[in-house]
Write a protein that holds these residues in place. Structure first.
Motif, PDB file in Angstrom:
ATOM      1  N   HIS A   1      11.761  13.830   1.103  1.00 40.82           N
ATOM      2  CA  HIS A   1      11.994  12.284   1.048  1.00 40.82           C
ATOM      3  C   HIS A   1      13.562  12.162   0.835  1.00 40.82           C
ATOM      4  O   HIS A   1      14.046  13.094  -0.025  1.00 40.82           O
ATOM      5  CB  HIS A   1      11.139  11.439   0.008  1.00 40.82           C
ATOM      6  CG  HIS A   1       9.764  11.412   0.199  1.00 40.82           C
ATOM      7  ND1 HIS A   1       9.301  10.561   1.217  1.00 40.82           N
ATOM      8  CD2 HIS A   1       8.609  11.922  -0.046  1.00 40.82           C
ATOM      9  CE1 HIS A   1       8.235  10.568   1.221  1.00 40.82           C
ATOM     10  NE2 HIS A   1       7.520  11.206   0.610  1.00 40.82           N
TER      11      HIS A   1
ATOM     12  N   SER B   1       2.318  11.209  -0.388  1.00 41.42           N
ATOM     13  CA  SER B   1       3.467  10.466  -1.099  1.00 41.42           C
ATOM     14  C   SER B   1       4.134   9.469  -0.331  1.00 41.42           C
ATOM     15  O   SER B   1       4.110   9.337   0.837  1.00 41.42           O
ATOM     16  CB  SER B   1       4.579  11.638  -1.642  1.00 41.42           C
ATOM     17  OG  SER B   1       5.107  12.056  -0.413  1.00 41.42           O
ATOM     18  N   SER B   2       4.821   8.601  -1.138  1.00 42.82           N
ATOM     19  CA  SER B   2       5.211   7.248  -0.260  1.00 42.82           C
ATOM     20  C   SER B   2       6.692   7.009  -0.773  1.00 42.82           C
ATOM     21  O   SER B   2       7.036   7.401  -2.130  1.00 42.82           O
ATOM     22  CB  SER B   2       4.487   5.866  -0.210  1.00 42.82           C
ATOM     23  OG  SER B   2       4.446   5.559  -1.680  1.00 42.82           O
ATOM     24  N   SER B   3       7.751   6.396  -0.022  1.00 42.25           N
ATOM     25  CA  SER B   3       9.014   6.285  -0.548  1.00 42.25           C
ATOM     26  C   SER B   3       9.842   5.297   0.112  1.00 42.25           C
ATOM     27  O   SER B   3       9.239   4.725   1.085  1.00 42.25           O
ATOM     28  CB  SER B   3       9.835   7.585  -0.208  1.00 42.25           C
ATOM     29  OG  SER B   3      11.169   7.577  -0.292  1.00 42.25           O
TER      30      SER B   3
ATOM     31  N   THR C   1       8.594   6.438   4.686  1.00 49.49           N
ATOM     32  CA  THR C   1       7.617   7.402   5.044  1.00 49.49           C
ATOM     33  C   THR C   1       6.680   7.602   4.199  1.00 49.49           C
ATOM     34  O   THR C   1       6.883   7.473   2.968  1.00 49.49           O
ATOM     35  CB  THR C   1       8.610   8.709   5.550  1.00 49.49           C
ATOM     36  OG1 THR C   1       8.791   9.157   4.222  1.00 49.49           O
ATOM     37  CG2 THR C   1       9.522   8.651   6.464  1.00 49.49           C
ATOM     38  N   CYS C   2       5.546   8.001   4.381  1.00 54.92           N
ATOM     39  CA  CYS C   2       4.387   8.549   3.778  1.00 54.92           C
ATOM     40  C   CYS C   2       4.265   9.945   4.173  1.00 54.92           C
ATOM     41  O   CYS C   2       4.155  10.221   5.454  1.00 54.92           O
ATOM     42  CB  CYS C   2       3.060   7.796   3.944  1.00 54.92           C
ATOM     43  SG  CYS C   2       2.954   6.260   2.996  1.00 54.92           S
TER      44      CYS C   2
ATOM     45  N   ILE D   1       8.224   1.570   2.002  1.00 55.45           N
ATOM     46  CA  ILE D   1       6.738   1.588   1.469  1.00 55.45           C
ATOM     47  C   ILE D   1       6.906   1.575   0.170  1.00 55.45           C
ATOM     48  O   ILE D   1       7.547   2.411  -0.414  1.00 55.45           O
ATOM     49  CB  ILE D   1       5.890   2.841   1.960  1.00 55.45           C
ATOM     50  CG1 ILE D   1       5.796   2.788   3.551  1.00 55.45           C
ATOM     51  CG2 ILE D   1       4.601   2.784   1.552  1.00 55.45           C
ATOM     52  CD1 ILE D   1       5.384   1.643   4.193  1.00 55.45           C
TER      53      ILE D   1
ATOM     54  N   ILE E   1       0.674   2.819  -2.075  1.00 52.37           N
ATOM     55  CA  ILE E   1      -0.070   3.339  -1.463  1.00 52.37           C
ATOM     56  C   ILE E   1      -1.558   3.538  -2.152  1.00 52.37           C
ATOM     57  O   ILE E   1      -1.412   3.666  -3.471  1.00 52.37           O
ATOM     58  CB  ILE E   1       0.442   4.837  -0.803  1.00 52.37           C
ATOM     59  CG1 ILE E   1       0.925   5.705  -1.908  1.00 52.37           C
ATOM     60  CG2 ILE E   1       1.328   4.809   0.393  1.00 52.37           C
ATOM     61  CD1 ILE E   1       0.876   7.192  -1.526  1.00 52.37           C
TER      62      ILE E   1
ATOM     63  N   SER F   1      -0.867   1.644   3.226  1.00 51.84           N
ATOM     64  CA  SER F   1       0.525   1.512   2.846  1.00 51.84           C
ATOM     65  C   SER F   1       1.219   0.143   2.653  1.00 51.84           C
ATOM     66  O   SER F   1       1.374  -0.545   3.883  1.00 51.84           O
ATOM     67  CB  SER F   1       1.346   2.420   3.870  1.00 51.84           C
ATOM     68  OG  SER F   1       0.759   3.746   3.830  1.00 51.84           O
TER      69      SER F   1
ATOM     70  N   SER G   1       4.145  -2.561   2.035  1.00 55.23           N
ATOM     71  CA  SER G   1       5.683  -2.278   2.419  1.00 55.23           C
ATOM     72  C   SER G   1       6.504  -3.492   1.512  1.00 55.23           C
ATOM     73  O   SER G   1       6.018  -4.333   0.948  1.00 55.23           O
ATOM     74  CB  SER G   1       5.951  -2.572   3.797  1.00 55.23           C
ATOM     75  OG  SER G   1       5.301  -3.990   4.313  1.00 55.23           O
TER      76      SER G   1
END
Length: 503
Positions: free
Chosen positions: A207, A227-229, A233-234, A254, A257, A268, A270
């Motif tokens: 990430h 993981s989300s960032s 991205t996931c 994102i 989640i 997800s 946003s």
């Protein structure tokens, strides 16, 4: 799990102000069931412990002095919260699945682990170089996963290296070596070895921006992390190998989640309020009949950033900075119910059984005892007399079976060391040496903590003194300017009075 006929309650709070507090709604009727004052939790700073307590880490305003605060409320009886004050501000908090341990992450990058029953601070360590943003245990509590503001994810092993004591058992004119596995209360954490856990298992560096969510699932063949960032991205990871399996790219950052109860769909949330629904593809099992997904389904209903997602028996629940929470029918994409929170943006949300809010009966109180203590501010020595340790009998054969070994307190351990010392056995010397080293390590850690706190306080005091000097200088200059103006006006009045007057 008895959920009082399946009825659930929605618990939300904000990070706006302590006066906003916690609000609890009935999921079916939308009625407000409870309001708990004096709470403003950090993002990922609210959790339900054993369906009996609410735990919230309180926000720490930038520039304010002092440490952090973690409040704990019992759900089944109204009373003041258990107020805990760690050494520094705590952001995200999480608990093990059995509710035995609580972990917290600080803006400094430090992580903390407490034992809930007696409040012991088992370990504090530098987990990240930047502020921690999310923390979660694996399904079996053997791993702790932490995410930080710089996009780094770290996986920590919660199983300490086994202590090995060599007891020399003389029988049949032979010397047999027995390795004793130390485990203080039958759990995964080894309190007597707390100076050595948790050990770094993996560092995941894919990430490029702040981590906003972490989900751990068992997976079909291996534990999986999602993981989300804010990098949009996931990512799906193999927890054991530390290998990236899949990356899902979205058109915007994102911020939250969640997985559906069947762990097939990934939701997800946003930064612009949309919720993307996509199939979870771990990549661990190849499905030849799987049809590739072109684009995710989008749920539209919020107009600001999504802050939390959760699942209830009624459907998906979303919370947003638009001061509202929505209950969704996922199949139709329709909002079933809206929960308005005009006091401030919702930053934390959990779904609990409504029965948790009911007063417990005597039978329930007897059969489901769960004690919560004040959380320690400083770590204690690892060989506390409250700990438990597994020991072999002094006289036993080399065919001893470990399941028959009982548990004894550390007091019994000390007595056993004393007995062995009187016999001058090498095993006693080894035990004594390990105990001495452990105490010295604890003293060194405490000294380091005190020095860091003194340095922090000195920096704060210098800042305050500098601000006070600046204010004093400004006020002195203002007073001088005022006196000069008064003196100037006085001189002008005298000059005017001395001028001759013409009739």
């Amino acid at each position: 799990m008895d959920w009082s006929g399946g009825r659930e309650a929605l618990v939300v709070c904000s990070d706006r102000s302590m006066s906003v507090g916690i609000t609890v709604w009935d999921m079916v009727s939308g009625d407000q069931l409870l309001h708990i004052p004096t709470c403003a939790a950090s993002p990922h700073g609210l959790l339900c412990l054993r369906e009996q307590f609410l735990v919230a880490s309180q926000i720490h305003r930038h520039g304010s002095l002092g440490g952090g605060a973690i409040f704990i409320w019992p759900l089944n009886k109204p009373q003041s919260p258990l107020r805990n004050y760690p050494m520094e501000a705590i952001g995200p908090v999480s608990c093990s699945k059995d509710g035995v341990y609580i972990v917290g992450g600080a803006p400094s990058g430090n992580a903390y682990i407490w034992e809930v029953a007696d409040g012991r601070l088992l370990k504090t360590w530098r987990a990240h170089h930047k502020s921690l943003t999310s923390m979660v245990f694996s399904d079996d509590d053997s791993l702790l996963i932490s995410g930080s503001d710089d996009g780094m994810i770290r996986v920590w092993s919660m199983i300490s290296k086994n202590k090995r004591f060599c007891l020399f058992l003389e029988k049949f004119e032979m010397i047999h070596f027995c390795e004793l596995l130390i485990n203080l209360d039958g759990s995964l954490l080894d309190i007597a070895d707390c100076g050595r856990f948790p050990s770094l298992f993996h560092s995941l560096l894919e990430h490029t921006s702040s981590i906003t969510g972490l989900l751990s699932i068992s997976g079909s063949s291996s534990p999986v992390l999602v993981s989300s960032s804010l990098d949009g991205t996931c990512k799906v990871w193999d927890l054991i190998r530390g290998r990236l399996l899949r990356t899902r790219v979205f058109p915007t950052a994102i911020t939250a989640i969640v997985l559906d109860p069947g762990e097939q769909l990934l939701f997800s949330g946003s930064a612009d309020g949309r919720i993307f629904v996509s199939m979870l593809d771990t990549g661990l099992v190849v499905d030849p009949f799987k049809v590739p997904e072109d684009r995710p389904i989008v749920l539209n209903g919020h107009n600001r950033s999504i802050t939390a997602l959760a699942f209830s028996r009624l459907g998906l629940v979303s919370a947003s900075r638009d001061c509202a929470a929505h209950l969704w029918d996922v199949a139709s994409g329709v909002i079933i119910r809206r929960f308005n929170h005009p006091k401030g943006a919702i930053t934390n949300m959990v779904v609990i059984p409504k029965s948790s809010l009911l007063s417990v009966t005597n039978h329930q109180r007897f059969s489901n005892q769960f004690r919560v203590s004040l959380l320690d501010k400083y770590p204690q020595p690892g060989n506390s007399s409250m700990g438990m340790i597994t020991l072999l009998p002094l006289c036993c054969s080399h065919r001893v079976h470990l399941p028959t070994i009982g548990f004894q307190s550390t007091v019994s351990l000390n007595q056993q060391i004393l007995d062995l010392e009187q016999e001058c056995t090498p095993g006693a010397i080894q035990m004594k040496l390990e105990t001495s080293i452990e105490n010295r390590m604890w003293a060194a850690r405490m000294t380091k903590h005190v020095m860091e706190m003194n340095k922090h306080l000195q920096s704060r005091l210098l800042d305050l003194m500098q601000n006070r000097l600046l204010l004093s200088a400004d006020s002195t200059a203002a007073r001088k300017r005022k006196r000069a103006m008064l003196e100037s006006s006085r001189i002008q009045e005298e000059e005017q009075s001395q001028l001759p007057s013409y009739q």
